[in-house]
Design an enzyme around this catalytic site. Sequence first.
Site, PDB file in Angstrom:
ATOM      1  N   SER A 151       3.968 -12.458  27.761  1.00  0.00           N
ATOM      2  CA  SER A 151       4.493 -13.680  27.127  1.00  0.00           C
ATOM      3  C   SER A 151       3.698 -14.022  25.861  1.00  0.00           C
ATOM      4  O   SER A 151       2.592 -13.520  25.647  1.00  0.00           O
ATOM      5  CB  SER A 151       4.406 -14.850  28.115  1.00  0.00           C
ATOM      6  N   GLY A 197       8.403  -1.512  38.426  1.00  0.00           N
ATOM      7  CA  GLY A 197       8.130  -2.444  39.517  1.00  0.00           C
ATOM      8  C   GLY A 197       6.731  -3.015  39.448  1.00  0.00           C
ATOM      9  O   GLY A 197       5.848  -2.632  40.222  1.00  0.00           O
ATOM     10  N   TYR A 198       6.530  -3.919  38.508  1.00  0.00           N
ATOM     11  CA  TYR A 198       5.228  -4.594  38.385  1.00  0.00           C
ATOM     12  C   TYR A 198       5.327  -6.017  38.953  1.00  0.00           C
ATOM     13  O   TYR A 198       4.660  -6.362  39.904  1.00  0.00           O
ATOM     14  CB  TYR A 198       4.825  -4.722  36.905  1.00  0.00           C
ATOM     15  N   SER A 199       6.156  -6.855  38.289  1.00  0.00           N
ATOM     16  CA  SER A 199       6.137  -8.297  38.566  1.00  0.00           C
ATOM     17  C   SER A 199       6.557  -8.608  39.999  1.00  0.00           C
ATOM     18  O   SER A 199       7.425  -7.963  40.562  1.00  0.00           O
ATOM     19  CB  SER A 199       7.087  -9.030  37.614  1.00  0.00           C
ATOM     20  N   GLU A 237       4.355  -0.043  26.090  1.00  0.00           N
ATOM     21  CA  GLU A 237       5.456  -1.011  26.028  1.00  0.00           C
ATOM     22  C   GLU A 237       5.374  -1.850  24.760  1.00  0.00           C
ATOM     23  O   GLU A 237       6.372  -2.209  24.171  1.00  0.00           O
ATOM     24  CB  GLU A 237       5.384  -1.931  27.260  1.00  0.00           C
TER      25      GLU A 237
HETATM   26  C1  LIG Z   1      14.414 -10.102  30.473  1.00  0.00           C
HETATM   27  C2  LIG Z   1      13.200  -9.784  31.295  1.00  0.00           C
HETATM   28  C3  LIG Z   1      13.048  -8.506  31.801  1.00  0.00           C
HETATM   29  C4  LIG Z   1      11.944  -8.195  32.588  1.00  0.00           C
HETATM   30  N1  LIG Z   1      11.839  -6.926  33.103  1.00  0.00           N
HETATM   31  C5  LIG Z   1      10.801  -6.634  33.942  1.00  0.00           C
HETATM   32  C6  LIG Z   1      10.718  -5.343  34.559  1.00  0.00           C
HETATM   33  O1  LIG Z   1      11.564  -4.473  34.332  1.00  0.00           O
HETATM   34  N2  LIG Z   1       9.708  -5.087  35.410  1.00  0.00           N
HETATM   35  C7  LIG Z   1       8.742  -6.020  35.691  1.00  0.00           C
HETATM   36  O2  LIG Z   1       7.829  -5.712  36.450  1.00  0.00           O
HETATM   37  N3  LIG Z   1       8.794  -7.263  35.134  1.00  0.00           N
HETATM   38  C8  LIG Z   1       9.800  -7.577  34.276  1.00  0.00           C
HETATM   39  N4  LIG Z   1       9.893  -8.839  33.712  1.00  0.00           N
HETATM   40  C9  LIG Z   1       8.928  -9.852  34.112  1.00  0.00           C
HETATM   41  C10 LIG Z   1       7.926 -10.234  33.042  1.00  0.00           C
HETATM   42  O3  LIG Z   1       6.974  -9.230  32.868  1.00  0.00           O
HETATM   43  C11 LIG Z   1       7.299 -11.553  33.517  1.00  0.00           C
HETATM   44  O4  LIG Z   1       8.324 -12.526  33.496  1.00  0.00           O
HETATM   45  C12 LIG Z   1       6.159 -11.977  32.638  1.00  0.00           C
HETATM   46  O5  LIG Z   1       5.072 -11.116  32.831  1.00  0.00           O
HETATM   47  C13 LIG Z   1       5.741 -13.417  32.919  1.00  0.00           C
HETATM   48  O6  LIG Z   1       5.467 -13.573  34.276  1.00  0.00           O
HETATM   49  P1  LIG Z   1       6.141 -14.755  35.127  1.00  0.00           P
HETATM   50  O7  LIG Z   1       7.603 -14.741  34.866  1.00  0.00           O
HETATM   51  O8  LIG Z   1       5.655 -14.624  36.542  1.00  0.00           O
HETATM   52  O9  LIG Z   1       5.592 -16.096  34.506  1.00  0.00           O
HETATM   53  P2  LIG Z   1       4.163 -16.745  34.765  1.00  0.00           P
HETATM   54  O10 LIG Z   1       3.118 -15.702  34.686  1.00  0.00           O
HETATM   55  O11 LIG Z   1       4.235 -17.573  35.996  1.00  0.00           O
HETATM   56  O12 LIG Z   1       4.026 -17.668  33.494  1.00  0.00           O
HETATM   57  C14 LIG Z   1       4.664 -18.944  33.388  1.00  0.00           C
HETATM   58  C15 LIG Z   1       4.233 -19.567  32.078  1.00  0.00           C
HETATM   59  O13 LIG Z   1       2.812 -19.767  32.068  1.00  0.00           O
HETATM   60  C16 LIG Z   1       2.218 -19.100  30.949  1.00  0.00           C
HETATM   61  N5  LIG Z   1       0.927 -18.522  31.336  1.00  0.00           N
HETATM   62  C17 LIG Z   1       0.687 -17.736  32.419  1.00  0.00           C
HETATM   63  N6  LIG Z   1      -0.617 -17.368  32.442  1.00  0.00           N
HETATM   64  C18 LIG Z   1      -1.209 -17.926  31.358  1.00  0.00           C
HETATM   65  C19 LIG Z   1      -2.539 -17.909  30.824  1.00  0.00           C
HETATM   66  N7  LIG Z   1      -3.520 -17.208  31.412  1.00  0.00           N
HETATM   67  N8  LIG Z   1      -2.774 -18.607  29.681  1.00  0.00           N
HETATM   68  C20 LIG Z   1      -1.786 -19.293  29.063  1.00  0.00           C
HETATM   69  N9  LIG Z   1      -0.505 -19.356  29.530  1.00  0.00           N
HETATM   70  C21 LIG Z   1      -0.223 -18.681  30.654  1.00  0.00           C
HETATM   71  C22 LIG Z   1       3.195 -18.007  30.576  1.00  0.00           C
HETATM   72  O14 LIG Z   1       3.077 -17.638  29.213  1.00  0.00           O
HETATM   73  C23 LIG Z   1       4.534 -18.684  30.862  1.00  0.00           C
HETATM   74  O15 LIG Z   1       4.910 -19.490  29.784  1.00  0.00           O
HETATM   75  C24 LIG Z   1      10.982  -9.182  32.887  1.00  0.00           C
HETATM   76  C25 LIG Z   1      11.135 -10.476  32.373  1.00  0.00           C
HETATM   77  C26 LIG Z   1      12.231 -10.777  31.596  1.00  0.00           C
HETATM   78  C27 LIG Z   1      12.370 -12.174  31.087  1.00  0.00           C
END
Ligand SMILES: Cc1cc2nc3c(=O)[nH]c(=O)nc-3n(C[C@H](O)[C@H](O)[C@H](O)COP(=O)(O)OP(=O)(O)OC[C@H]3O[C@@H](n4cnc5c(N)ncnc54)[C@H](O)[C@@H]3O)c2cc1C
Length: 380
Positions: free
Chosen positions: A363, A123-125, A240
């Site tokens: 990402s 439970g991070y995001s 991870e």
């Molecule tokens: C299949 C899957 C499983 C997952 N499972 C889990 C889970 O079990 N638990 C959990 O906590 N999370 C989970 N996640 C979430 C995942 O960790 C987040 O989706 C990820 O950290 C990106 O955050 P966001 O989706 O909020 O995108 P955002 O952070 O909003 O990013 C959107 C876009 O902007 C880019 N971006 C953001 N910041 C920057 C920067 N500083 N510089 C350049 N580019 C940037 C990103 O690369 C991306 O392309 C999962 C995601 C997926 C797809």
Amino acid sequence: MSLREEARAWLEENLTGEFAHARGLGGPGREHEGHDVRLAWERRLGEAGWTCLGWPEEYGGRDASLADQVAFHEEYARAAAPARVGHIGEGLIGPTILDHGTDEQKRRFLPPIQRGEELWCQGYSEPDAGSDLAGVRTRAHLDGGDWVITGQKVWTSLAHVADWCFVLARTEPGSTRHRGLSYLLVPMGRPGIEVRPIRQLTGTSEFNEVFFDGARTAAANILGAPGDGWRIAMATLGYERGASTLGQQIGFRREFAEVVATARRTGAADDPVLRDRLVRSWLELEIMRLNALRTMTSLSAGEPGPEVSIGKLYWSEWHRRLGELAQAVQGRAGLVADGPPYELNDLQRLYLFSRADTIYAGSSEIQRNIIAERTLGLPK
Ligand SMILES: Cc1cc2nc3c(=O)[nH]c(=O)nc-3n(C[C@H](O)[C@H](O)[C@H](O)COP(=O)(O)OP(=O)(O)OC[C@H]3O[C@@H](n4cnc5c(N)ncnc54)[C@H](O)[C@@H]3O)c2cc1C
């Protein structure tokens, strides 16, 4: 007998009977398949000591070297054994508890993970805290002997089957960013927790939204001290992106072989452009193998270096391109689901699910930032 040989023989002997049909279940985009049989398999693995190999023996592990752990992952993928249901426990929270938990927490939480009796989710995001994890707004306060948690998590993989969740929450009112966060261990399926599935591109739901509305966990269920959450959360991310992914190119090899077999069947293997892409993909897979060996050397020497970020960036981008290639070699047939019941085939699932590879566990953009800042010394 080496551990690799032992693992190979055990897998051969045990992927039979009720588990014979479990081979290959639960791969990327197919996490909905056979949960019950995969859970039973997790317990069989645990019983025979084939989970958590690197953990100390007192918590059910084998104290295995990194090389032996990777050898096991390779044999596991080679045997097409079912995708593990306990990987978050074994790969993420287990190592975090080993490094940051009290002796009592180790005794309470590690053995059930090793035996496949308790599954975990992460439970991070949150809706406004993904890449920018320091934006976490879920909060918790002490009330009597409990932490009381309120807030929302999102994209929580496997929350719908998990027994426990490790939650990053703000425990110092008024704190911002990295300060004032704590790392809580929260039982699922209790009052005040609602799990809502999110439908993914594949049509299935590997992840969820999780709502906490006054959910409770005992005051003792905190890793580290209150306010220490950021440091511990970062440690978990290190695992991870680390050792658990090193053996995975064997699984990729099997997917690649299926793409090649399909290309032969559809005639795509005669197309000079697609042939070129297939060869390039194979070469890159070899590079991935060599990089994995290099990462093993640096992990064995202690500190994980930039190889870990390079590894994540490389495998995820490669796997996404393999998904695109999987679609291309099917030709037009790849664009439609085969007759009733209109299930996606493995290659279509590979294509759709691999879009996520460059997002979770940091990402591609974030990995490039890490490489730029920490390895090349470029300005932020
Ligand atoms: C299949 C899957 C499983 C997952 N499972 C889990 C889970 O079990 N638990 C959990 O906590 N999370 C989970 N996640 C979430 C995942 O960790 C987040 O989706 C990820 O950290 C990106 O955050 P966001 O989706 O909020 O995108 P955002 O952070 O909003 O990013 C959107 C876009 O902007 C880019 N971006 C953001 N910041 C920057 C920067 N500083 N510089 C350049 N580019 C940037 C990103 O690369 C991306 O392309 C999962 C995601 C997926 C797809």
